[in-house]
Design an enzyme around this catalytic site. Sequence first.
Site, PDB file in Angstrom:
ATOM      1  CB  ALA A 227      -1.114  -0.289   1.260  1.00 31.05           C
TER       2      ALA A 227
ATOM      3  NE  ARG B 136       1.593 -12.231   0.548  1.00 30.62           N
ATOM      4  CZ  ARG B 136       1.285 -11.217   1.082  1.00 30.62           C
ATOM      5  NH1 ARG B 136       1.929  -9.469   1.304  1.00 30.62           N
ATOM      6  NH2 ARG B 136      -0.371 -11.401   1.326  1.00 30.62           N
TER       7      ARG B 136
ATOM      8  CE1 TYR C  27      -1.654 -16.630  -5.434  1.00 30.42           C
ATOM      9  CE2 TYR C  27      -3.189 -18.263  -4.275  1.00 30.42           C
ATOM     10  CZ  TYR C  27      -1.790 -17.193  -4.552  1.00 30.42           C
ATOM     11  OH  TYR C  27      -2.173 -15.922  -3.970  1.00 30.42           O
TER      12      TYR C  27
ATOM     13  CG  ASP D 202      -3.556  -5.322   5.610  1.00 24.93           C
ATOM     14  OD1 ASP D 202      -4.047  -4.782   4.585  1.00 24.93           O
ATOM     15  OD2 ASP D 202      -2.955  -5.829   5.569  1.00 24.93           O
TER      16      ASP D 202
HETATM   17  C1  LIG Z   1      -3.005 -16.032   4.173  1.00 25.78           C
HETATM   18  C2  LIG Z   1      -2.844 -13.750   3.766  1.00 25.78           C
HETATM   19  C3  LIG Z   1      -3.519 -14.324   2.375  1.00 25.78           C
HETATM   20  C4  LIG Z   1      -3.416 -13.057   1.600  1.00 25.78           C
HETATM   21  N1  LIG Z   1      -4.114 -13.161   0.569  1.00 25.78           N
HETATM   22  C5  LIG Z   1      -3.910 -11.806  -0.196  1.00 25.78           C
HETATM   23  C6  LIG Z   1      -4.749 -11.749  -1.396  1.00 25.78           C
HETATM   24  O1  LIG Z   1      -4.904 -13.207  -1.852  1.00 25.78           O
HETATM   25  N2  LIG Z   1      -4.563 -10.664  -2.276  1.00 25.78           N
HETATM   26  C7  LIG Z   1      -4.647  -9.268  -1.754  1.00 25.78           C
HETATM   27  O2  LIG Z   1      -5.429  -8.488  -2.249  1.00 25.78           O
HETATM   28  N3  LIG Z   1      -4.161  -9.592  -0.563  1.00 25.78           N
HETATM   29  C8  LIG Z   1      -3.856 -10.813   0.493  1.00 25.78           C
HETATM   30  N4  LIG Z   1      -4.043 -10.544   1.328  1.00 25.78           N
HETATM   31  C9  LIG Z   1      -3.542  -9.360   2.253  1.00 25.78           C
HETATM   32  C10 LIG Z   1      -2.807  -8.534   1.762  1.00 25.78           C
HETATM   33  O3  LIG Z   1      -1.677  -9.492   2.007  1.00 25.78           O
HETATM   34  C11 LIG Z   1      -2.384  -7.406   3.006  1.00 25.78           C
HETATM   35  O4  LIG Z   1      -3.356  -6.692   2.929  1.00 25.78           O
HETATM   36  C12 LIG Z   1      -1.263  -6.362   2.650  1.00 25.78           C
HETATM   37  O5  LIG Z   1      -0.033  -7.140   2.091  1.00 25.78           O
HETATM   38  C13 LIG Z   1      -1.178  -5.281   3.295  1.00 25.78           C
HETATM   39  O6  LIG Z   1      -0.601  -4.291   2.786  1.00 25.78           O
HETATM   40  P1  LIG Z   1      -0.123  -3.375   3.645  1.00 25.78           P
HETATM   41  O7  LIG Z   1       0.713  -2.113   2.617  1.00 25.78           O
HETATM   42  O8  LIG Z   1      -1.375  -2.415   4.004  1.00 25.78           O
HETATM   43  O9  LIG Z   1       0.500  -3.095   5.131  1.00 25.78           O
HETATM   44  P2  LIG Z   1       1.635  -4.143   5.061  1.00 25.78           P
HETATM   45  O10 LIG Z   1       2.097  -5.479   4.367  1.00 25.78           O
HETATM   46  O11 LIG Z   1       1.730  -4.682   6.646  1.00 25.78           O
HETATM   47  O12 LIG Z   1       3.059  -3.096   4.698  1.00 25.78           O
HETATM   48  C14 LIG Z   1       3.216  -2.073   5.875  1.00 25.78           C
HETATM   49  C15 LIG Z   1       4.726  -1.532   5.839  1.00 25.78           C
HETATM   50  O13 LIG Z   1       5.031  -0.545   7.159  1.00 25.78           O
HETATM   51  C16 LIG Z   1       6.119  -1.443   7.911  1.00 25.78           C
HETATM   52  N5  LIG Z   1       5.958  -0.377   9.105  1.00 25.78           N
HETATM   53  C17 LIG Z   1       4.804  -1.246  10.611  1.00 25.78           C
HETATM   54  N6  LIG Z   1       5.328   0.103  10.947  1.00 25.78           N
HETATM   55  C18 LIG Z   1       6.120   1.129  11.193  1.00 25.78           C
HETATM   56  C19 LIG Z   1       6.685   2.003  11.957  1.00 25.78           C
HETATM   57  N7  LIG Z   1       6.051   2.407  12.632  1.00 25.78           N
HETATM   58  N8  LIG Z   1       7.458   2.686  11.628  1.00 25.78           N
HETATM   59  C20 LIG Z   1       7.973   2.193   9.652  1.00 25.78           C
HETATM   60  N9  LIG Z   1       7.685   1.473   8.816  1.00 25.78           N
HETATM   61  C21 LIG Z   1       6.187   1.012   9.295  1.00 25.78           C
HETATM   62  C22 LIG Z   1       6.027  -2.412   7.448  1.00 25.78           C
HETATM   63  O14 LIG Z   1       7.347  -2.675   7.921  1.00 25.78           O
HETATM   64  C23 LIG Z   1       5.710  -2.451   5.935  1.00 25.78           C
HETATM   65  O15 LIG Z   1       7.453  -2.531   5.948  1.00 25.78           O
HETATM   66  C24 LIG Z   1      -3.478 -11.604   2.324  1.00 25.78           C
HETATM   67  C25 LIG Z   1      -3.561 -11.689   3.628  1.00 25.78           C
HETATM   68  C26 LIG Z   1      -2.645 -12.809   3.980  1.00 25.78           C
HETATM   69  C27 LIG Z   1      -2.934 -12.253   5.887  1.00 25.78           C
END
Ligand SMILES: Cc1cc2nc3c(=O)[nH]c(=O)nc-3n(C[C@H](O)[C@H](O)[C@H](O)COP(=O)(O)OP(=O)(O)OC[C@H]3O[C@@H](n4cnc5c(N)ncnc54)[C@H](O)[C@@H]3O)c2cc1C
Length: 398
Positions: free
Chosen positions: A16, A108, A217, A297
């Site tokens: 994200a 990923r 898959y 997220d």
């Molecule tokens: C089993 C499983 C299967 C999934 N399959 C799918 C799928 O098929 N399709 C799909 O669309 N989604 C899927 N998802 C959901 C998806 O993986 C997540 O919604 C997505 O990765 C979230 O991305 P994000 O960037 O919001 O958060 P995150 O990936 O959690 O990234 C957050 C980032 O912020 C950093 N961070 C955190 N706190 C701090 C801080 N205090 N200071 C600086 N940096 C910080 C972290 O290190 C990380 O790099 C799945 C989830 C799970 C658990």
Amino acid sequence: MEQQKYNIGIVGAGIAGLSAALALLKAGHQVSVFEKAAELGEVGAGLQLSGNATRVLSSLGVLDEVQRAGFLPQGLKMLHWKTGRTIARFSQNSNVNVGDNPYIHIHRVDLHAILLAAVIEISPDCIFTDAEVVSVKNNEKTASIQFNNKAEKSFDWIVGADGIHSVVRPTAISITDASRFTGNVAWRGLIPISSLKERPEPLTHLVMGPGGHVVFYYVNGGDTLNYVAVVERSDWEKESWTEKGSVTEMLRDFDGWTVDVRRLLEKSNPAQSYRWALHDRDPLSTWSDGRCVILGDAAHPMLPFLAQGAAMGIEDAQALVYCLDTFSASDVGEEFFKLRGERTARVQLTARKNMKVFHERSSLVRFVRDKVLSVASVIYPEFMNKKLRWLYDYRLRD
Ligand SMILES: Cc1cc2nc3c(=O)[nH]c(=O)nc-3n(C[C@H](O)[C@H](O)[C@H](O)COP(=O)(O)OP(=O)(O)OC[C@H]3O[C@@H](n4cnc5c(N)ncnc54)[C@H](O)[C@@H]3O)c2cc1C
């Protein structure tokens, strides 16, 4: 009137955060991304990216690369958990040639690397690693980030893309929502195709059993099989991308399931096997305060039963840019939530509902569910695509 361009700090370089960085840079904003990890990258396994996500990736100019690194499934096959027989087959990607956006399976790590390269190409020095944010606060017409080394930086806007355990959410927006453990553990991992005697069909496979389900898959252009195997158990509650899983323990959870599934799972590469306890949260009623906004997220964590968490974060990125470029600063937060809140809440709640459908324990209800799916797939193979049109056909603006 010339659009105002902002200096924006993003917390978190996950999918994200990087999608937001890319969309903002492309729109001419200045961006700095702060990531607490010492090295950039992703762990975990595969992701399904449906048409709503690949449409945005196309507008960000990275779809060709995503398609090259990923895999286009030719359909969705549902299997019986105990006998392994095929219950139903539905179309996937049948209309790509006539304009539908592709449904792609990708590792990923590959998606993350593609987004990162695109960001760096525009702004080579905009990402800061080892930069842990401890809090974020609103000032008048700016907001500032406090780091764990006591440094502080100020920006026109701060975007919290720091995932499920966001620090931006409680410190800047005063949201201290509690999570609930759903009683589900997801085993996730990769299987090298070379280790299998028989290559599974080039499809998305879904096996729904009592109290659990397995999805598998292809990723890596078809060289690797990704699986997510979810089981209801209440003895372990840690939400973490990096918690290693034991293949033997996973197999114990799928005792009594068809040998087709067990034979696959036992080939899981132990070095790439993880587990994740599935927690659930209710949709929020706001994602912003002053000059701080959350997305991905951090704003709408969801269960993976609709494969949409990353997709929603990618959609958010495009919507945020639209709001920053369209509305006055005082309206951006509210307009962003108006555009995104209802949709992401619907996705969160549908994923929650799917948990019940996938894990049905009554053999009678399972029998009826499978019969309906079986008949539907024969009469109308597009049934699943049609049912999920509201999700896959989404466009920010028509
Ligand atoms: C089993 C499983 C299967 C999934 N399959 C799918 C799928 O098929 N399709 C799909 O669309 N989604 C899927 N998802 C959901 C998806 O993986 C997540 O919604 C997505 O990765 C979230 O991305 P994000 O960037 O919001 O958060 P995150 O990936 O959690 O990234 C957050 C980032 O912020 C950093 N961070 C955190 N706190 C701090 C801080 N205090 N200071 C600086 N940096 C910080 C972290 O290190 C990380 O790099 C799945 C989830 C799970 C658990």
